[in-house]
Each structure stands twice: as C-alpha cells, then as structure tokens.
Design a protein around this motif. Structure first.
Motif, PDB file in Angstrom:
ATOM      1  N   SER A 154      -1.140   7.541   0.630  1.00  0.00           N
ATOM      2  CA  SER A 154      -1.429   6.118   0.859  1.00  0.00           C
ATOM      3  C   SER A 154      -1.682   5.843   2.340  1.00  0.00           C
ATOM      4  O   SER A 154      -2.568   5.064   2.687  1.00  0.00           O
ATOM      5  CB  SER A 154      -0.274   5.247   0.362  1.00  0.00           C
ATOM      6  N   ARG A 204       2.104   4.054  -5.215  1.00  0.00           N
ATOM      7  CA  ARG A 204       2.089   5.231  -6.096  1.00  0.00           C
ATOM      8  C   ARG A 204       3.479   5.593  -6.631  1.00  0.00           C
ATOM      9  O   ARG A 204       3.605   6.474  -7.467  1.00  0.00           O
ATOM     10  CB  ARG A 204       1.551   6.436  -5.334  1.00  0.00           C
ATOM     11  N   LYS A 214       0.802  -1.230   0.000  1.00  0.00           N
ATOM     12  CA  LYS A 214       0.000   0.000   0.000  1.00  0.00           C
ATOM     13  C   LYS A 214       0.837   1.283   0.000  1.00  0.00           C
ATOM     14  O   LYS A 214       0.594   2.183  -0.781  1.00  0.00           O
ATOM     15  CB  LYS A 214      -0.925  -0.027   1.231  1.00  0.00           C
TER      16      LYS A 214
END
Length: 171
Positions: free
Chosen positions: A141, A28, A24
């Motif tokens: 996140s 990105r 997680k």
C-alpha cells in the motif's frame, strides 16, 4: 453460521476496523491483522496552528485523522507552501512505516481542533517483525501511495515546465 473458534470483537473495535479499512495503509488487512494495532493506538487532541511534526524530524509515528483538518507543508525559502490538505479518514506520517526515515514535510493543524490516532514507529516495527504478511500488505500500500504521488509530481512538472529541473531530484 459463525465459526465458534473465530475471535469476536467489541463494537468499538469493529468501529475502529471500519475506520482503518478506509485508510490506504490498512486497506488490505483483515480484522485479525488490524487488531494487532489496537493496543498501540493513542488518541491525541490538537488545536489550530499546532504543529504535529516538523520537516526533517525523525519519523516516530503514523497519524490517522479521526476529526479535523491538517495541512502538509514544505519549507520554500522563508515560507511554508501547502502541498496537501487532509481531513477525516486520511493518514499522514507514512514514512514512519520505513526504518530510520526523516519527515519530508511539516504537518500543521488548520481546524479549530483535530483528533488524531497516533501509532508509534516502534510499535509498527514490532508488528512488522512478528507478522511478515502484515508488513508485506502495508508496504505494498505504501508503494502504491508513493507511486501515485510520483505520478502527480511528474504531471505537475509537465504542466509547469521550466520552473524547476527534474534532474535536481537525483543530485
């Protein structure tokens, strides 16, 4: 055609990027951004019933599970109550992304062995200080992670109404 100026990575680095992409807090980040974390990563092995950290300890590292299983527990009176079981590809110790945080749970190895990647808090902060985009992506996140946990907490509260007062959270 590959850009001749783009960085090429070793197969082991690419394998690590693929692993990180599934976590997680790194989802990105681009390879170039993930590469910043490689020198800070330490591989550690733990055995069954070994405590990785205790509740209320300073949050000194983020942990990524390469192999094995970890229980996250909270102290309820004289017992440890499991709040979550984690396995390969999961991360814990996420509040090490924050400054001056303390652990909110105890992390305990429940498999015969666990292989963890440890990223020290000071290294994370150093990367954040020099790379605001990486910090912004990882904090987004983290915010999503905490939002999901809040939704679970409130759903659990609604389903077990009467066992505790939600107002206590804010006292």
């Amino acid at each position: 055609m590959q850009n001749p100026f783009s960085k090429t990575y070793e197969p082991a680095d690419i394998q690590m990027f693929e692993f990180l992409q599934g976590i997680k807090f790194f989802e990105r980040l681009r390879q170039k951004e993930m590469a910043r974390f490689l020198p800070a990563m330490h591989h550690r092995k733990y055995v069954r019933d070994e405590v990785v950290f205790f509740s209320k300890d300073p949050s000194q590292a983020l942990y990524l599970i390469k192999r094995g299983a970890i229980n996250l527990t909270i102290d309820v009176k004289d017992n440890f109550e499991t709040i979550m079981e984690l396995s390969k590809g999961d991360a814990f110790g996420e509040n090490s992304l924050l400054e001056n945080a303390k652990r909110t749970y105890t992390a305990l190895v429940i498999s015969e062995e666990a292989e963890l990647i440890v990223i020290p808090h000071f290294a994370i902060q150093e990367i954040f200080d020099t790379n605001p985009k990486i910090k912004a992506k990882m904090m987004t996140s983290l915010a999503e992670y905490y939002n999901t946990n809040n939704q679970r907490l409130f759903r659990s509260y609604r389903e077990s109404f009467g066992f505790f007062s939600l107002r206590q959270m804010f006292e």
